[in-house]
Design a protein around this motif. Structure first.
Motif, mmCIF file in Angstrom:
data_model
loop_
_atom_site.group_PDB
_atom_site.id
_atom_site.type_symbol
_atom_site.label_atom_id
_atom_site.label_comp_id
_atom_site.label_asym_id
_atom_site.label_seq_id
_atom_site.Cartn_x
_atom_site.Cartn_y
_atom_site.Cartn_z
ATOM 1 N N ARG A 1 -24.303 -13.565 -21.244
ATOM 2 C CA ARG A 1 -24.920 -14.767 -20.662
ATOM 3 C C ARG A 1 -24.048 -15.991 -20.894
ATOM 4 O O ARG A 1 -23.906 -16.840 -20.017
ATOM 5 C CB ARG A 1 -26.311 -14.968 -21.247
ATOM 6 C CG ARG A 1 -27.311 -13.981 -20.703
ATOM 7 C CD ARG A 1 -28.708 -14.249 -21.213
ATOM 8 N NE ARG A 1 -29.634 -13.295 -20.618
ATOM 9 C CZ ARG A 1 -30.558 -12.646 -21.283
ATOM 10 N NH1 ARG A 1 -30.720 -12.854 -22.581
ATOM 11 N NH2 ARG A 1 -31.349 -11.788 -20.677
ATOM 12 N N ARG A 2 -23.477 -16.100 -22.102
ATOM 13 C CA ARG A 2 -22.580 -17.225 -22.384
ATOM 14 C C ARG A 2 -21.373 -17.213 -21.452
ATOM 15 O O ARG A 2 -20.966 -18.240 -20.927
ATOM 16 C CB ARG A 2 -22.123 -17.153 -23.842
ATOM 17 C CG ARG A 2 -22.485 -18.384 -24.612
ATOM 18 C CD ARG A 2 -22.018 -18.311 -26.040
ATOM 19 N NE ARG A 2 -23.217 -18.066 -26.833
ATOM 20 C CZ ARG A 2 -23.281 -17.326 -27.903
ATOM 21 N NH1 ARG A 2 -22.216 -16.731 -28.359
ATOM 22 N NH2 ARG A 2 -24.401 -17.174 -28.545
ATOM 23 N N HIS A 3 -20.806 -16.032 -21.278
ATOM 24 C CA HIS A 3 -19.650 -15.905 -20.386
ATOM 25 C C HIS A 3 -20.023 -16.295 -18.953
ATOM 26 O O HIS A 3 -19.283 -17.002 -18.288
ATOM 27 C CB HIS A 3 -19.109 -14.481 -20.418
ATOM 28 C CG HIS A 3 -18.023 -14.231 -19.439
ATOM 29 N ND1 HIS A 3 -16.763 -14.736 -19.606
ATOM 30 C CD2 HIS A 3 -18.013 -13.573 -18.259
ATOM 31 C CE1 HIS A 3 -16.016 -14.387 -18.564
ATOM 32 N NE2 HIS A 3 -16.750 -13.670 -17.748
ATOM 33 N N ALA A 4 -21.173 -15.825 -18.497
ATOM 34 C CA ALA A 4 -21.610 -16.139 -17.129
ATOM 35 C C ALA A 4 -21.844 -17.629 -16.965
ATOM 36 O O ALA A 4 -21.525 -18.206 -15.924
ATOM 37 C CB ALA A 4 -22.879 -15.362 -16.798
ATOM 38 N N ALA A 5 -22.370 -18.286 -17.986
ATOM 39 C CA ALA A 5 -22.636 -19.720 -17.899
ATOM 40 C C ALA A 5 -21.344 -20.525 -17.853
ATOM 41 O O ALA A 5 -21.281 -21.572 -17.211
ATOM 42 C CB ALA A 5 -23.490 -20.170 -19.086
ATOM 43 N N LYS A 6 -20.301 -20.024 -18.509
ATOM 44 C CA LYS A 6 -19.013 -20.735 -18.535
ATOM 45 C C LYS A 6 -18.204 -20.507 -17.265
ATOM 46 O O LYS A 6 -17.314 -21.280 -16.947
ATOM 47 C CB LYS A 6 -18.185 -20.284 -19.726
ATOM 48 C CG LYS A 6 -18.721 -20.745 -21.051
ATOM 49 C CD LYS A 6 -17.836 -20.234 -22.164
ATOM 50 C CE LYS A 6 -18.379 -20.609 -23.523
ATOM 51 N NZ LYS A 6 -17.535 -20.085 -24.605
ATOM 52 N N SER A 7 -18.505 -19.435 -16.568
ATOM 53 C CA SER A 7 -17.736 -19.083 -15.381
ATOM 54 C C SER A 7 -17.979 -20.098 -14.275
ATOM 55 O O SER A 7 -19.108 -20.411 -13.927
ATOM 56 C CB SER A 7 -18.133 -17.690 -14.897
ATOM 57 O OG SER A 7 -17.411 -17.364 -13.746
ATOM 58 N N ALA B 1 -25.225 -6.473 -8.396
ATOM 59 C CA ALA B 1 -24.877 -6.329 -9.818
ATOM 60 C C ALA B 1 -26.130 -6.434 -10.671
ATOM 61 O O ALA B 1 -27.014 -7.240 -10.387
ATOM 62 C CB ALA B 1 -23.867 -7.411 -10.204
ATOM 63 N N PRO B 2 -26.215 -5.638 -11.724
ATOM 64 C CA PRO B 2 -27.424 -5.635 -12.558
ATOM 65 C C PRO B 2 -27.612 -6.883 -13.390
ATOM 66 O O PRO B 2 -28.662 -7.084 -13.964
ATOM 67 C CB PRO B 2 -27.231 -4.409 -13.449
ATOM 68 C CG PRO B 2 -25.770 -4.202 -13.504
ATOM 69 C CD PRO B 2 -25.236 -4.672 -12.173
ATOM 70 N N TRP B 3 -26.628 -7.732 -13.505
ATOM 71 C CA TRP B 3 -26.812 -8.931 -14.303
ATOM 72 C C TRP B 3 -27.198 -10.048 -13.423
ATOM 73 O O TRP B 3 -27.479 -11.095 -13.666
ATOM 74 C CB TRP B 3 -25.554 -9.271 -15.120
ATOM 75 C CG TRP B 3 -24.366 -9.506 -14.272
ATOM 76 C CD1 TRP B 3 -23.987 -10.661 -13.664
ATOM 77 C CD2 TRP B 3 -23.371 -8.546 -13.903
ATOM 78 N NE1 TRP B 3 -22.843 -10.488 -12.959
ATOM 79 C CE2 TRP B 3 -22.446 -9.201 -13.078
ATOM 80 C CE3 TRP B 3 -23.196 -7.217 -14.186
ATOM 81 C CZ2 TRP B 3 -21.332 -8.552 -12.550
ATOM 82 C CZ3 TRP B 3 -22.096 -6.586 -13.635
ATOM 83 C CH2 TRP B 3 -21.182 -7.242 -12.842
#
Length: 76
Positions: free
Chosen positions: A32-38, A74-76
């Motif tokens: 989730r952190r990675h997705a938020a930074k992307s 995608a599942p996320w």
């Protein structure tokens, strides 16, 4: 959502145990952190990668639509 199983090397197990949180929660938080930074969507990332890999920077015309479809499924 069904549980997923991953295999890790033996030397990683002590690191996981030192987290003092369930490993699945730690992985979820990291993703989730990675997705938020992307700053780019998954589809945009695929297009950028395809442009780098394609000869002379040519990307198939339907590449963006394919990327968007993959992102939606995608599942996320």
């Amino acid at each position: 959502m069904p549980n997923k199983t991953i295999s890790v090397p033996d030397d990683v197990v002590p690191i996981i145990e030192s987290l003092h949180v369930p490993f699945s929660r730690w992985v979820t938080d990291q993703l989730r952190r990675h997705a938020a930074k992307s700053t780019m969507s998954f589809a945009d990332q695929l297009i950028a990668d395809a442009a780098l890999a394609a000869p002379e920077g040519l990307v198939p015309p339907d590449a963006f639509e394919v990327g968007e479809r993959m992102e939606r499924s995608a599942p996320w």
